[in-house]
Design an enzyme around this catalytic site. Structure first.
Site, PDB file in Angstrom:
ATOM      1  N   LYS A 211      -1.655  -1.559 -60.307  1.00 46.63           N
ATOM      2  CA  LYS A 211      -2.562  -1.848 -61.420  1.00 46.63           C
ATOM      3  C   LYS A 211      -3.683  -2.742 -60.909  1.00 46.63           C
ATOM      4  O   LYS A 211      -3.444  -3.838 -60.403  1.00 46.63           O
ATOM      5  CB  LYS A 211      -1.797  -2.529 -62.548  1.00 46.63           C
ATOM      6  CG  LYS A 211      -2.677  -2.892 -63.717  1.00 46.63           C
ATOM      7  CD  LYS A 211      -1.861  -3.341 -64.901  1.00 46.63           C
ATOM      8  CE  LYS A 211      -2.773  -3.746 -66.042  1.00 46.63           C
ATOM      9  NZ  LYS A 211      -2.012  -4.269 -67.178  1.00 46.63           N
ATOM     10  N   LYS A 263      -3.117   2.715 -62.192  1.00 41.24           N
ATOM     11  CA  LYS A 263      -3.993   2.397 -63.310  1.00 41.24           C
ATOM     12  C   LYS A 263      -5.148   1.535 -62.838  1.00 41.24           C
ATOM     13  O   LYS A 263      -4.888   0.561 -62.126  1.00 41.24           O
ATOM     14  CB  LYS A 263      -3.163   1.635 -64.349  1.00 41.24           C
ATOM     15  CG  LYS A 263      -3.935   1.128 -65.523  1.00 41.24           C
ATOM     16  CD  LYS A 263      -3.036   0.348 -66.417  1.00 41.24           C
ATOM     17  CE  LYS A 263      -3.885  -0.171 -67.557  1.00 41.24           C
ATOM     18  NZ  LYS A 263      -3.125  -0.985 -68.449  1.00 41.24           N
TER      19      LYS A 263
HETATM   20  C1  PBG Z   1      -1.721  -5.327 -70.135  1.00 42.27           C
HETATM   21  C2  PBG Z   1      -2.430  -4.026 -70.261  1.00 42.27           C
HETATM   22  C3  PBG Z   1      -3.814  -3.787 -70.195  1.00 42.27           C
HETATM   23  C4  PBG Z   1      -3.979  -2.405 -70.391  1.00 42.27           C
HETATM   24  C5  PBG Z   1      -2.728  -1.859 -70.580  1.00 42.27           C
HETATM   25  N1  PBG Z   1      -1.777  -2.879 -70.479  1.00 42.27           N
HETATM   26  C6  PBG Z   1      -4.951  -4.715 -70.070  1.00 42.27           C
HETATM   27  C7  PBG Z   1      -5.146  -5.548 -68.883  1.00 42.27           C
HETATM   28  O1  PBG Z   1      -4.373  -5.521 -67.932  1.00 42.27           O
HETATM   29  O2  PBG Z   1      -6.117  -6.283 -68.892  1.00 42.27           O
HETATM   30  C8  PBG Z   1      -5.296  -1.682 -70.376  1.00 42.27           C
HETATM   31  C9  PBG Z   1      -5.290  -0.326 -70.999  1.00 42.27           C
HETATM   32  C10 PBG Z   1      -6.645   0.244 -71.188  1.00 42.27           C
HETATM   33  O3  PBG Z   1      -7.672  -0.341 -70.794  1.00 42.27           O
HETATM   34  O4  PBG Z   1      -6.707   1.336 -71.772  1.00 42.27           O
HETATM   35  N2  PBG Z   1      -0.788  -5.506 -71.171  1.00 42.27           N
END
Ligand code: PBG
Length: 341
Positions: A211, A263
């Site tokens: 991520k 992601k």
């Molecule tokens: C964290 C989380 C995020 C997203 C999913 N889970 C935000 C981040 O890490 O800042 C982002 C999902 C998206 O942008 O569609 N709980």
């Protein structure tokens, strides 16, 4: 030195027709369907949804046109529809009314996410895989994914204990798979151990493994009323690193992840491919809020063909190697795919 001008092709002699003609396989819709290497199917799509405590009616999210913060009852309707469409899963995000420094709402059995898990499981039973985002950022007043030390750093190991308790709360509510997304080192092992010790050994883990600290999460921050100041670069990955993404995925598999995720998706298709080639569990990719918002904004301006762009986006993510795709277009894409058959 002046070169001699080459003879014009028109007078260079007869043109040799090509022997190999790739275009032969592109001539008709039937041929193109026959030789397509990649397909997108409803069962491969996971719908991320937001549910907000205290709402009577669903509320639009301005940065994500077409996506809403659900009330508990509108969420149940959306889940039933997702099951009817044959989607692969639904990923739940909870937005609590009150946030505090330790994210208490995440552990409260009457907290919004835990209630929503039970609501959705009650609605769809086994017909749809119910997943939960396991992270503290929606629940903390500082907006970080973990607990903070007195000097404001995210405390990895203290956070792990809360994640373990959160996993148990989700499991007690009936979730099929938890999705730890906080990027704390060791989170998968701690969650796996806690679930097993509580006789929740059948609850799966879809680990947000690779991520990245992305600017494209912007619209999501409105979706969960995030109060984050600053950034997440001490725990989310540097967009410059692909090898490190593979390392994270391998570590999560070692710790017991049943599936791993990359992601965002679109800017990270190389990472999706590398991870797909490196692990022996299913790979998911998250087509995130900013990717959604860019296509929707361009389409709203008439600059691109919206439906074609949606299907091309999902096809590209599948082609890169994702077995499953989390996408805000999941329900609509399932309808488009059914209509195209
Ligand atoms: C964290 C989380 C995020 C997203 C999913 N889970 C935000 C981040 O890490 O800042 C982002 C999902 C998206 O942008 O569609 N709980």
């Amino acid at each position: 030195m002046a070169e001699e001008k080459p003879a014009s092709p028109a007078v260079a002699g007869p043109v040799t027709p090509p022997v190999v003609r790739p275009r032969r396989l592109r001539r008709t819709p039937g041929l193109r369907r026959l030789v397509a290497e990649t397909s997108v199917e409803a069962r491969q799509l996971i719908l991320p949804v937001f549910v907000r405590e205290g709402l009577e009616e669903p509320q639009p999210i301005s940065t994500m046109p077409g996506v809403v913060q659900h009330s508990r009852s509108s969420l149940q309707r959306a889940a039933a529809e997702a099951a009817e469409l044959g989607l692969g899963g639904i990923m739940l995000f909870g937005v609590p009314e009150e946030k505090d420094a330790v994210g208490s709402g995440a552990l409260d059995p009457a907290g919004i996410l835990n209630l929503a898990i039970a609501d959705v499981v009650g609605e769809v039973g086994d017909a749809l895989t119910v997943m939960s985002d396991l992270c503290l950022d929606e629940f903390t007043d500082h907006g970080h994914c973990g607990l903070l030390t007195p000097d404001g750093r995210v405390d990895n190991d203290k956070t792990l204990q809360v994640y373990a308790d959160m996993a148990l709360a989700h499991a007690d509510a009936g979730v099929d798979m938890v999705g730890p997304s906080g990027m704390m080192d060791g989170q998968v092992a701690v969650i796996r151990t806690a679930l097993d010790a509580a006789e929740h050994e059948t609850v799966g883990i879809l680990a947000y493994s690779a991520k990245y600290a992305s600017a494209f999460y912007g619209p999501f921050r409105e979706a969960v009323d995030s109060s984050l100041q600053g950034d997440r670069r001490t725990y989310q990955q540097d967009p410059a690193n692909a090898v490190e993404g593979v390392r994270e995925a391998l570590l999560d598999v070692e710790q017991g992840a049943d599936a791993v995720m990359v992601k965002p998706a679109m800017g990270y298709l190389d990472v999706v491919r590398r991870v797909r080639d490196a692990v022996d569990v299913p790979v998911a990719a998250y087509n995130i809020s900013g990717e959604y918002a860019m296509v929707e904004a361009a389409a709203a301006n008439g600059w691109i063909d919206r439906e074609a762009a949606i299907l091309e986006t999902l096809t590209s993510i599948r082609r890169a190697g994702a077995d499953m795709v989390l996408t805000y277009w999941a329900a609509e894409a399932a309808r488009l795919l059914a209509a195209a058959r």
